[in-house]
Design an enzyme around this catalytic site. Structure first.
Site, PDB file in Angstrom:
ATOM      1  N   GLY A   8     -66.494   9.584   6.101  1.00  8.58           N
ATOM      2  CA  GLY A   8     -66.632  10.139   7.446  1.00  8.58           C
ATOM      3  C   GLY A   8     -67.437  11.418   7.456  1.00  8.58           C
ATOM      4  N   ALA A   9     -68.581  11.401   6.761  1.00  5.09           N
ATOM      5  CA  ALA A   9     -69.328  12.643   6.514  1.00  5.09           C
ATOM      6  C   ALA A   9     -70.554  12.810   7.394  1.00  5.09           C
ATOM      7  CB  ALA A   9     -69.745  12.711   5.044  1.00  5.09           C
ATOM      8  N   SER A  10     -70.698  11.998   8.433  1.00  4.67           N
ATOM      9  CA  SER A  10     -71.922  12.067   9.235  1.00  4.67           C
ATOM     10  C   SER A  10     -71.910  13.205  10.241  1.00  4.67           C
ATOM     11  CB  SER A  10     -72.152  10.741   9.966  1.00  4.67           C
ATOM     12  OG  SER A  10     -71.109  10.492  10.894  1.00  4.67           O
ATOM     13  N   VAL A  61     -64.097   2.126   6.082  1.00  2.38           N
ATOM     14  CA  VAL A  61     -63.136   2.415   5.013  1.00  2.38           C
ATOM     15  C   VAL A  61     -61.744   1.857   5.295  1.00  2.38           C
ATOM     16  CG1 VAL A  61     -64.353   4.412   4.069  1.00  2.38           C
ATOM     17  CG2 VAL A  61     -62.757   4.720   5.975  1.00  2.38           C
ATOM     18  N   SER A 142     -53.768  17.345   9.237  1.00 11.55           N
ATOM     19  CA  SER A 142     -53.920  18.057  10.501  1.00 11.55           C
ATOM     20  C   SER A 142     -52.695  18.924  10.747  1.00 11.55           C
ATOM     21  CB  SER A 142     -54.087  17.065  11.654  1.00 11.55           C
ATOM     22  OG  SER A 142     -53.977  17.707  12.913  1.00 11.55           O
ATOM     23  N   TYR A 155     -51.846   9.436  16.027  1.00 14.98           N
ATOM     24  CA  TYR A 155     -52.680  10.342  15.232  1.00 14.98           C
ATOM     25  C   TYR A 155     -51.808  11.270  14.397  1.00 14.98           C
ATOM     26  CZ  TYR A 155     -56.152  13.895  14.065  1.00 14.98           C
ATOM     27  OH  TYR A 155     -56.965  14.767  13.386  1.00 14.98           O
ATOM     28  N   ILE A 187     -60.704  22.726  15.289  1.00 15.22           N
ATOM     29  CA  ILE A 187     -62.053  22.907  14.734  1.00 15.22           C
ATOM     30  C   ILE A 187     -63.053  22.372  15.754  1.00 15.22           C
ATOM     31  CG2 ILE A 187     -63.589  22.435  12.800  1.00 15.22           C
ATOM     32  CD1 ILE A 187     -61.061  23.978  12.021  1.00 15.22           C
TER      33      ILE A 187
END
Length: 246
Positions: A8-10, A61, A142, A155, A187
């Site tokens: 999830g690095a995009s 993933v 989180s 979540y 964030i």
């Protein structure tokens, strides 16, 4: 060069972590699900602004077969894996009466089961790592894992599961692989921008003792610390500006 796989690095937190690791001298496998252009932009930034290499690798993933392909592609490109950052995740604001069991399960698969699958698949390569700090896994949890969230119970549940998975794997994999987690507070990312107005952000800022909203780069700082903290495993670092103090 040592190698890090970031799921999830995009964009957002994942991008902040990928770019920090690259600046620190790590080649980076930039995993993405659907945002190919954004992932390519991360790769271009890493190649242009650091001495590290990067590659964008598409994979869902939550699909174990896709995870196998992702890990194999990373090893084929860079020769091994020294660190894994399980960041991939989705969010959805729904209260229980309007939340289906299928939606609940799907979110858990993406947010929590994927961390298990990626770590399990990458483990054999992590055990072969020779980096001086030793191999590690960093899982993204989180603040809501501890506080709960009435408007997104699935979540919060998924992120609480990440804490338990982190402790379990830390115990199982010691002393060979360190496993830790990060629990971010609010964030500023594309995801939070989609669900929060300017007024929402102002109210959130007022709830934070440091009187600021977090940035993806600040999660990158925490990830770099855990990567190098050779006497830390099974722990969760809270990065929330003091909104939740242990």
């Amino acid at each position: 060069m040592p190698t890090t796989l970031v799921t999830g690095a995009s964009r957002g937190i994942g991008r902040g972590i990928a770019e920090r690791f690259a600046r620190d001298g790590y080649d980076v496998a930039v995993n993405y699900y659907s945002s190919e252009d954004a992932a390519t932009a991360v790769v271009d930034t890493i190649r242009d602004e650091t001495d590290s290499d990067a590659v964008a690798l598409q994979a869902d993933v939550s699909d174990p077969d896709a995870v196998t392909g992702l890990v194999d592609a990373t090893v084929d490109r860079f020769g091994g894996i020294d660190h894994v950052v399980n960041n991939a995740g989705i969010n959805q604001h729904k209260y229980t009466p309007e939340l289906s069991a299928e939606e609940f399960s799907q979110l858990l698969e993406v947010n929590a089961t994927s961390a298990f699958s990626v770590t399990k698949t990458a483990r054999e390569h992590l055990l072969e790592s020779t980096v001086s700090e030793g191999p590690s896994v960093i899982n993204l949890s989180s603040r809501l894992a501890y506080a709960g969230a009435a408007y997104e119970p699935h979540y919060a549940t998924s992120k609480a599961g990440i804490i338990a998975l982190t402790k379990s794997h830390a115990s199982e994999f010691a002393p060979d692989i360190r496993v830790n987690a990060i629990a971010p507070g609010y964030i500023e990312t594309d995801m939070t921008d989609q669900t929060n107005t300017a007024e929402d952000k102002r109210e959130r800022r007022e709830q934070i003792p440091l009187e600021k909203l977090g940035q993806p780069s600040e999660i990158g700082q925490a990830a770099a610390f855990l990567r190098d903290a050779t006497f830390v495993t099974g722990e969760t670092v809270h990065v929330n500006g003091g909104q939740r103090m242990q």
